[in-house]
Design a protein around this motif. Structure first.
Motif, PDB file in Angstrom:
ATOM      1  N   THR A 153       0.850  -1.185   0.000  1.00  0.00           N
ATOM      2  CA  THR A 153       0.000   0.000   0.000  1.00  0.00           C
ATOM      3  C   THR A 153       0.890   1.240   0.000  1.00  0.00           C
ATOM      4  N   ALA A 154       0.309   2.358  -0.377  1.00  0.00           N
ATOM      5  CA  ALA A 154       1.042   3.625  -0.405  1.00  0.00           C
ATOM      6  C   ALA A 154       0.365   4.614   0.531  1.00  0.00           C
ATOM      7  N   THR A 155       1.151   5.395   1.226  1.00  0.00           N
ATOM      8  CA  THR A 155       0.634   6.448   2.085  1.00  0.00           C
ATOM      9  C   THR A 155       0.478   7.731   1.281  1.00  0.00           C
ATOM     10  N   VAL A 159       2.627   9.078  -2.022  1.00  0.00           N
ATOM     11  CA  VAL A 159       1.986   9.509  -3.267  1.00  0.00           C
ATOM     12  C   VAL A 159       2.439  10.923  -3.629  1.00  0.00           C
ATOM     13  N   ILE A 234       1.149   2.966  -8.448  1.00  0.00           N
ATOM     14  CA  ILE A 234       0.229   3.213  -7.331  1.00  0.00           C
ATOM     15  C   ILE A 234      -1.157   3.467  -7.916  1.00  0.00           C
ATOM     16  N   HIS A 236      -5.305   4.350  -7.267  1.00  0.00           N
ATOM     17  CA  HIS A 236      -6.285   4.884  -6.311  1.00  0.00           C
ATOM     18  C   HIS A 236      -7.586   5.218  -7.010  1.00  0.00           C
ATOM     19  N   TYR A 261      -3.349   2.865  -2.946  1.00  0.00           N
ATOM     20  CA  TYR A 261      -3.428   4.037  -2.072  1.00  0.00           C
ATOM     21  C   TYR A 261      -4.826   4.038  -1.472  1.00  0.00           C
TER      22      TYR A 261
END
Length: 279
Positions: A153-155, A159, A234, A236, A261
């Motif tokens: 996952t990305a914070t 990002v 990433i 989202h 994300y």
């Protein structure tokens, strides 16, 4: 395991002692619809309460942040899901909504035998898969074995740092009008993350609502990714739900599962960070 199962494939194995069907339809009347009619034996999960943990402020994690993994593991036990279970999940959005989110969460906890029903509930009905009404009684077991979320996952910080780095790609899967800032029916501000590209999740589907073939999806996303590594991608959406459909599609295409994300636009748009509009 291939992440997609066709209705006719489900018919061929239904019922099976290791098969766990999950109904992940969404909306304020989803539970009522489930009680009125669902695939026979299917157990209901609620996006809002089972697959997310509500926070007081969507600026901290977005509208659908992940629940603590221990809570999700307990839910799986209540659904009778073990590491040996073959889980098939459907929704009423062609598999593109909470079904994809549940698929991603199961994969993220380490479960491999999980598939999304291609075409969702409507496709199952058209394939004459048996239905039932009322509620189902799962074999309640202990919590699913777990340690941590295993998929990347990305914070929001990550990002922000990487969105305009040419070695990385941030994919926004919302419809074009929301990405361009022409309309925003859910969150407070319209637009998109500067540097993000728009590949709507709906373009993963045919006109009938089935997923494109793995070959078609691979060609589509290989073109978009260029020479970037999958770990540098990433994905989202508005709140970390439909983004999972693109992750599902990319996995189906043999491209792996990029970073999600989770906070998505619902978090970014409330964070006082830059917002872009236009194409």
């Amino acid at each position: 395991m291939v992440p997609i199962i066709k209705p006719q494939e489900l018919t061929a194995i239904y019922p099976d002692k290791n098969l766990v069907l999950i109904d992940a339809r969404t909306g304020k009347d989803a539970l009522a619809k489930y009680k009125a009619e669902h695939l026979a034996g299917a157990l209901y999960v609620d996006l809002e309460t089972d697959l997310a943990q509500k926070t007081a402020d969507p600026a901290e994690g977005g509208r659908h942040p992940l629940p603590p993994i221990a809570d999700f593991a307990t839910l799986l036990g209540k659904l009778g899901i073990t590491p040996e279970s073959h889980v098939v999940v459907y929704d009423d959005k062609n598999g593109a909504n909470a079904a994809a989110r549940f698929w991603w969460m199961l994969r993220a906890i380490g479960h491999e035998r999980v598939q999304v029903l291609d075409g969702g509930y409507n496709a199952a009905i058209q394939a004459d898969i048996p239905t039932s009404s009322g509620s189902e009684k799962p074999a309640i077991l202990s919590a699913y074995p777990h340690s941590k979320w295993l998929l990347p996952t990305a914070t929001i910080t990550e990002v922000e740092q990487l969105a305009q780095n040419p070695d990385y790609l941030v994919i926004d899967v919302r419809e074009a009008a929301r990405f361009k800032g022409e309309t925003e029916p859910i969150d407070l501000v319209a637009g998109h993350i500067p540097g993000a590209v728009n590949i709507p999740f709906s373009t993963n589907l045919t006109g009938s609502g089935a997923l494109l073939t793995p070959e078609e999806l691979k060609a589509k996303y290989t073109s978009a990714l260029g020479n970037r590594n999958p770990e540098n991608i990433i994905v989202h959406c508005g709140s970390g739900v439909t983004a999972c459909h693109t992750l599902l599609a990319m996995d189906y295409a043999g491209l792996g599962i990029p970073k999600l994300y989770v906070g998505s636009w619902s978090e970014w748009s409330r964070s006082d960070r830059p917002i872009a509009t236009g194409g």
